[in-house]
Every structure is written in C-alpha cells, then in structure tokens.
Design a protein around this motif. Sequence first.
Motif, short mmCIF file in Angstrom:
data_model
loop_
_atom_site.label_atom_id
_atom_site.label_comp_id
_atom_site.label_asym_id
_atom_site.label_seq_id
_atom_site.Cartn_x
_atom_site.Cartn_y
_atom_site.Cartn_z
N LYS A 22 -119.15 26.62 5.21
CA LYS A 22 -119.05 28.07 5.19
C LYS A 22 -117.60 28.72 5.71
O LYS A 22 -116.95 29.52 4.93
N ASN A 23 -117.23 28.19 6.71
CA ASN A 23 -116.26 28.25 7.32
C ASN A 23 -114.71 28.01 6.41
O ASN A 23 -113.82 28.89 6.39
N PHE A 24 -114.78 27.03 5.96
CA PHE A 24 -113.69 26.65 4.90
C PHE A 24 -113.70 27.53 3.59
O PHE A 24 -112.73 27.82 3.36
N PHE A 25 -114.85 28.09 3.24
CA PHE A 25 -114.66 28.80 2.26
C PHE A 25 -114.41 30.35 2.50
O PHE A 25 -114.50 31.21 1.50
N GLU A 26 -114.39 30.76 3.82
CA GLU A 26 -114.08 31.96 4.24
C GLU A 26 -112.39 32.18 3.93
O GLU A 26 -111.74 31.37 4.14
N GLU A 27 -112.11 33.15 3.26
CA GLU A 27 -110.83 33.48 2.61
C GLU A 27 -109.84 33.63 4.07
O GLU A 27 -110.02 34.44 4.80
N HIS A 28 -108.71 32.92 4.03
CA HIS A 28 -107.79 32.89 5.00
C HIS A 28 -106.56 32.55 4.69
O HIS A 28 -106.15 32.08 3.65
N LEU A 29 -105.62 32.37 5.80
CA LEU A 29 -104.38 31.81 5.66
C LEU A 29 -103.97 31.10 6.98
O LEU A 29 -104.46 31.15 7.82
N HIS A 30 -102.74 30.26 6.86
CA HIS A 30 -102.30 29.64 8.08
C HIS A 30 -100.88 30.09 8.02
O HIS A 30 -100.09 30.46 7.00
N THR A 31 -100.17 29.87 9.38
CA THR A 31 -98.72 30.07 9.53
C THR A 31 -97.90 28.94 9.22
O THR A 31 -96.68 29.04 9.40
N ASP A 32 -98.44 27.98 8.63
CA ASP A 32 -97.73 26.81 8.50
C ASP A 32 -98.20 26.32 7.13
O ASP A 32 -99.32 26.79 6.70
N GLU A 33 -97.53 25.27 6.46
CA GLU A 33 -97.95 24.83 5.36
C GLU A 33 -99.50 24.09 5.30
O GLU A 33 -99.42 23.42 6.61
N GLU A 34 -100.19 23.98 4.45
CA GLU A 34 -101.53 23.21 4.43
C GLU A 34 -101.39 22.15 3.41
O GLU A 34 -101.17 22.33 2.28
N ILE A 35 -101.09 20.78 3.86
CA ILE A 35 -100.78 19.66 2.98
C ILE A 35 -102.14 18.55 2.97
O ILE A 35 -102.65 18.48 4.06
N ARG A 36 -102.71 18.52 1.95
CA ARG A 36 -103.80 17.47 1.79
C ARG A 36 -103.53 16.59 0.45
O ARG A 36 -103.11 17.07 -0.77
N THR A 56 -113.74 24.27 -0.71
CA THR A 56 -115.17 23.94 -0.79
C THR A 56 -115.25 22.29 -1.60
O THR A 56 -114.28 22.02 -2.26
N LEU A 57 -116.25 21.72 -1.25
CA LEU A 57 -116.41 20.44 -2.07
C LEU A 57 -116.84 20.84 -3.44
O LEU A 57 -117.43 22.02 -3.60
N ASP A 58 -117.00 20.16 -4.38
CA ASP A 58 -117.52 20.19 -5.67
C ASP A 58 -118.91 19.55 -5.45
O ASP A 58 -119.33 19.27 -4.49
N SER A 59 -119.62 19.38 -6.38
CA SER A 59 -121.00 19.16 -6.58
C SER A 59 -121.15 17.60 -6.20
O SER A 59 -122.41 17.32 -6.01
#
Length: 200
Positions: free
Chosen positions: A93-107, A147-150
Amino acid sequence: MVSAGQDPREEVIQAWYMDNSDEDQRLPHHREPKEFISLDELAELGVLSWRLDADNYETDQELEKIRKDRGYSYMDFCEVSPEKLPNYEQKIKNFFEEHLHTDEEIRYCVAGSGYFDVRDHGDKWIRVWVKKGAMIVLPAGIYHRFTLDSDNYIKAMRLFVGEPVWTPYNRPHDHLPARKEYLTNFLSQEGANQAVNAAA
C-alpha cells in the motif's frame, strides 16, 4: 526473440496509458483500446531504460559501465513478495501511494516483474511493466508509485549515488527543489527538448 529493427528493451519493458478503474492494482489496467507508449516517449519524461543480462549481473560489463558513468556506488537487493517482505500488505500500500524522491530511483529487475507508474505531461498515469533484465531510472522529482503484478514477486537491485536515502514525499510536494527542477527539465517544452538532446 527480438525481431529485426525492434528495440531489445521492449522484450523486458513495456509502457501504456492506464484506465481509471480502481480494480486490483496488480492488474494491467490497459485502456480500451490499448494505448502503448514508446521507450523514447518515456525518455522524454526523464525515465531511462536498459536491457541487461540478469543471469550474470555479478560480471556484466555493461552494468559496470552504467554504474561507473552515472556514479552508482551503492548497491543492494530488495525482494518483494508476500513470503519475503515483512508486513507485506502495508508495504505494498505504501509503495502504491503516489510520491516523489529527491534523488533518482534506480531499479534493476533481476527476477520476477512489477509495475512502476509515472505521470505524463498531462498528469495521466503511464504504467511501466518491468521484467527480468529491465533496468530503469526514474528521475528525481517525478511523481510515481510501484506495485507488483499478479505474479506477486520481484527481486530488484537498488542502486544509488553515495549513501542511500529512500525517503518518499507523498503528493503534493511541489515546493521541493527536486520537483521544480524536474518540471523545468522535463515538463516545460524547452527543458524537455534539452533533456532529449542531452540523452541522445
């Protein structure tokens, strides 16, 4: 198999405009008819992508070069699944809350799959589906969610410049310098042209 002329990244990264349904967040949420987005269009929003060899990430020279060129000195792994992540339901639920970061997000997805949702120039949601071998960089200041997929599983390498700071700033946080810089660089027409030219 990649057909002639096809971008090899498209085998592991796809993007499309989302519908407005509030059904399970792990469903694809395609519009009807489906509206796909090219990886070049994602780049115009500052979202960079690569296809890498996830079976050999320890020795992958391309990954090493990206890390060196972009200064990604920190690295760890995050596994997200009901079995692997404590307090799974709340975390998702937390990951799916719309947000931003002050640095790049690299995955870098080394196993499994999942969705990163980002906003376009008109504030509409674009769903970015990453699968094994996909690496994406979300720029500092972009509103997004995950979010994860199914299939309910992803193992991702997390990269960072220096010591990691994972602080999410839930929308609205338009006053942050990272957000203002993102708007200037990618959402204003002049800034977007400069960003695309710089990436070329």
